[in-house]
Design a protein around this motif. Structure first.
Motif, PDB file in Angstrom:
ATOM      1  N   LEU A  53      78.386 -35.005 -34.893  1.00  0.00           N
ATOM      2  CA  LEU A  53      77.304 -34.904 -34.160  1.00  0.00           C
ATOM      3  C   LEU A  53      77.571 -34.515 -32.844  1.00  0.00           C
ATOM      4  O   LEU A  53      77.355 -33.348 -32.674  1.00  0.00           O
ATOM      5  N   LEU A  54      79.808 -33.972 -32.847  1.00  0.00           N
ATOM      6  CA  LEU A  54      79.248 -33.714 -31.260  1.00  0.00           C
ATOM      7  C   LEU A  54      80.026 -32.091 -31.411  1.00  0.00           C
ATOM      8  O   LEU A  54      79.116 -30.936 -30.732  1.00  0.00           O
ATOM      9  N   VAL A  55      79.924 -31.623 -32.728  1.00  0.00           N
ATOM     10  CA  VAL A  55      80.709 -30.352 -33.535  1.00  0.00           C
ATOM     11  C   VAL A  55      79.080 -29.668 -33.417  1.00  0.00           C
ATOM     12  O   VAL A  55      78.412 -28.095 -32.727  1.00  0.00           O
ATOM     13  N   PHE A  56      78.028 -30.307 -33.535  1.00  0.00           N
ATOM     14  CA  PHE A  56      76.640 -29.781 -34.104  1.00  0.00           C
ATOM     15  C   PHE A  56      75.697 -29.353 -32.501  1.00  0.00           C
ATOM     16  O   PHE A  56      75.707 -28.207 -32.128  1.00  0.00           O
ATOM     17  N   LEU A  57      76.728 -31.034 -31.430  1.00  0.00           N
ATOM     18  CA  LEU A  57      75.689 -30.765 -30.012  1.00  0.00           C
ATOM     19  C   LEU A  57      76.705 -29.354 -29.862  1.00  0.00           C
ATOM     20  O   LEU A  57      75.596 -28.570 -28.585  1.00  0.00           O
ATOM     21  N   VAL A  58      78.203 -29.257 -29.764  1.00  0.00           N
ATOM     22  CA  VAL A  58      78.022 -27.806 -29.116  1.00  0.00           C
ATOM     23  C   VAL A  58      78.292 -26.780 -29.412  1.00  0.00           C
ATOM     24  O   VAL A  58      78.285 -25.198 -29.009  1.00  0.00           O
ATOM     25  N   GLY A  59      78.477 -26.335 -30.799  1.00  0.00           N
ATOM     26  CA  GLY A  59      78.332 -25.111 -31.491  1.00  0.00           C
ATOM     27  C   GLY A  59      76.832 -24.438 -32.549  1.00  0.00           C
ATOM     28  O   GLY A  59      76.868 -23.985 -33.063  1.00  0.00           O
ATOM     29  N   GLY A  60      75.897 -25.640 -32.497  1.00  0.00           N
ATOM     30  CA  GLY A  60      74.811 -25.412 -33.649  1.00  0.00           C
ATOM     31  C   GLY A  60      74.081 -23.869 -32.625  1.00  0.00           C
ATOM     32  O   GLY A  60      73.344 -23.780 -33.300  1.00  0.00           O
ATOM     33  N   GLN A  61      74.007 -24.324 -31.048  1.00  0.00           N
ATOM     34  CA  GLN A  61      72.973 -23.243 -30.934  1.00  0.00           C
ATOM     35  C   GLN A  61      73.975 -21.571 -31.466  1.00  0.00           C
ATOM     36  O   GLN A  61      73.497 -20.227 -30.943  1.00  0.00           O
ATOM     37  N   PHE A  62      75.309 -21.697 -31.191  1.00  0.00           N
ATOM     38  CA  PHE A  62      75.889 -21.005 -30.972  1.00  0.00           C
ATOM     39  C   PHE A  62      75.803 -20.031 -32.674  1.00  0.00           C
ATOM     40  O   PHE A  62      75.826 -18.837 -32.474  1.00  0.00           O
ATOM     41  N   LEU A  63      75.470 -20.785 -33.383  1.00  0.00           N
ATOM     42  CA  LEU A  63      75.214 -20.637 -35.665  1.00  0.00           C
ATOM     43  C   LEU A  63      73.909 -19.716 -35.342  1.00  0.00           C
ATOM     44  O   LEU A  63      74.037 -18.787 -35.971  1.00  0.00           O
ATOM     45  N   LEU A  64      72.821 -20.637 -34.653  1.00  0.00           N
ATOM     46  CA  LEU A  64      71.665 -19.687 -33.920  1.00  0.00           C
ATOM     47  C   LEU A  64      71.933 -18.763 -33.671  1.00  0.00           C
ATOM     48  O   LEU A  64      70.905 -17.659 -34.089  1.00  0.00           O
ATOM     49  N   GLU A  65      72.686 -18.411 -32.307  1.00  0.00           N
ATOM     50  CA  GLU A  65      72.587 -16.641 -31.662  1.00  0.00           C
ATOM     51  C   GLU A  65      73.265 -16.122 -32.703  1.00  0.00           C
ATOM     52  O   GLU A  65      73.024 -15.168 -32.920  1.00  0.00           O
ATOM     53  N   ALA A  66      74.511 -16.288 -33.503  1.00  0.00           N
ATOM     54  CA  ALA A  66      74.843 -15.315 -34.378  1.00  0.00           C
ATOM     55  C   ALA A  66      73.836 -15.088 -35.562  1.00  0.00           C
ATOM     56  O   ALA A  66      73.507 -14.172 -36.386  1.00  0.00           O
ATOM     57  N   LEU A  67      72.587 -15.775 -35.702  1.00  0.00           N
ATOM     58  CA  LEU A  67      71.811 -15.520 -36.377  1.00  0.00           C
ATOM     59  C   LEU A  67      70.921 -15.430 -36.198  1.00  0.00           C
ATOM     60  O   LEU A  67      70.165 -14.453 -36.418  1.00  0.00           O
ATOM     61  N   VAL A 129      70.576 -32.952 -31.314  1.00  0.00           N
ATOM     62  CA  VAL A 129      71.871 -32.733 -30.289  1.00  0.00           C
ATOM     63  C   VAL A 129      71.859 -31.024 -30.218  1.00  0.00           C
ATOM     64  O   VAL A 129      71.686 -30.754 -29.243  1.00  0.00           O
ATOM     65  N   VAL A 130      71.217 -30.564 -31.642  1.00  0.00           N
ATOM     66  CA  VAL A 130      71.370 -29.387 -30.943  1.00  0.00           C
ATOM     67  C   VAL A 130      69.416 -28.682 -30.437  1.00  0.00           C
ATOM     68  O   VAL A 130      69.603 -27.769 -29.053  1.00  0.00           O
ATOM     69  N   ALA A 147      76.009 -35.357 -23.983  1.00  0.00           N
ATOM     70  CA  ALA A 147      77.125 -35.845 -24.753  1.00  0.00           C
ATOM     71  C   ALA A 147      77.202 -37.079 -24.772  1.00  0.00           C
ATOM     72  O   ALA A 147      77.455 -38.057 -25.634  1.00  0.00           O
ATOM     73  N   SER A 148      77.146 -38.023 -23.718  1.00  0.00           N
ATOM     74  CA  SER A 148      77.547 -39.320 -22.762  1.00  0.00           C
ATOM     75  C   SER A 148      76.704 -40.102 -23.991  1.00  0.00           C
ATOM     76  O   SER A 148      76.389 -41.272 -23.474  1.00  0.00           O
ATOM     77  N   LEU A 149      75.406 -39.493 -23.841  1.00  0.00           N
ATOM     78  CA  LEU A 149      74.015 -40.059 -24.072  1.00  0.00           C
ATOM     79  C   LEU A 149      74.828 -40.763 -25.587  1.00  0.00           C
ATOM     80  O   LEU A 149      74.411 -41.865 -26.045  1.00  0.00           O
ATOM     81  N   LEU A 150      74.669 -39.353 -26.038  1.00  0.00           N
ATOM     82  CA  LEU A 150      75.045 -39.741 -27.668  1.00  0.00           C
ATOM     83  C   LEU A 150      76.210 -40.963 -27.906  1.00  0.00           C
ATOM     84  O   LEU A 150      76.430 -41.831 -28.757  1.00  0.00           O
ATOM     85  N   LEU A 151      77.721 -40.667 -27.014  1.00  0.00           N
ATOM     86  CA  LEU A 151      78.239 -40.714 -26.984  1.00  0.00           C
ATOM     87  C   LEU A 151      78.093 -43.081 -27.123  1.00  0.00           C
ATOM     88  O   LEU A 151      78.264 -44.135 -27.776  1.00  0.00           O
TER      89      LEU A 151
END
Length: 212
Positions: A53-67, A129-130, A147-151
């Motif tokens: 979930l933290l990977v998606f939180l940090v990198g999810g939007q970067f993936l969207l922008e790459a697409l 999370v994204v 991220a803290s709320l997620l944890l």
């Protein structure tokens, strides 16, 4: 970040992760594990889900922008998917029943499947999370709060798993099913709000109060 926003994000994460709904899945997946290892089993599952979930939180939007996709369109699509997910929680088989049934036809991989994925780190949770984090519209501090709320929700999940035996005896399978359906109603409301926010982000709607 305003208190109302913090509460909303916490409720969203709590609903999509559904700690109580994961209890029957944990009891099923850990049935063949020595009781002395149940604690380590639960910790491993929650840690695995946290990393995903933290990977998606940090990198999810970067993936969207790459697409080449806009956050608003993802918020709308995400809201629709979350709404369908909520409908399945309300009208279909409850989360525990469905995931236990799916797991019964697969070779279990310990705490990773089906407990960490897809019970805790479900597709709905990954999507949520994204949606909750916008790299351009929110500061690093705001994303750190999310991220803290997620944890915090994951810590609650771990506590629920460690107390799984006691909770199951108290609420029973029917109780877990009722909780899952109530959370489905809450998630449906959050999903509709996500669609409206996405439309506002794209300039299609103006949700500002009249006279504001």
């Amino acid at each position: 970040m305003e208190l109302q926003t913090i509460i909303r994000e916490f409720v969203t994460l709590f609903v999509v992760i559904d700690p109580i709904g994961s209890i029957p899945v944990f009891l099923f997946a850990a049935a063949g594990v020595s009781p002395s290892l149940h604690r380590a089993f639960a910790i491993r599952a929650v840690l695995t889900a946290a990393v995903v979930l933290l990977v998606f939180l940090v990198g999810g939007q970067f993936l969207l922008e790459a697409l080449g996709l806009r956050l608003g369109t993802f918020q709308i699509a995400g809201g629709i998917v979350l709404f369908l997910f909520a409908l399945s929680m309300i009208f279909g088989e409850s989360k525990p029943e469905q995931e236990i049934e799916d797991a019964a036809s697969e070779d279990l991989s310990g705490a990773v499947f089906p407990l960490a994925i897809p019970s805790i780190a479900s597709p709905g949770a990954m999507l949520a999370v994204v949606i909750l984090t916008d790299n351009h519209g929110t500061s690093f501090a705001q994303q750190a709060i999310t991220a803290s709320l997620l944890l915090v929700v994951l810590m609650f999940t771990l506590l629920a798993l460690l107390l799984a035996g006691r909770i199951q005896r108290i609420i029973g399978a029917a109780g877990a099913s009722v909780v899952s359906r109530v959370m489905g109603m809450v998630l449906a409301t959050v999903a509709v709000d996500s669609v409206l926010v996405g439309l506002e982000t794209m300039g299609v709607l103006n949700l500002s109060p009249v006279g504001g």
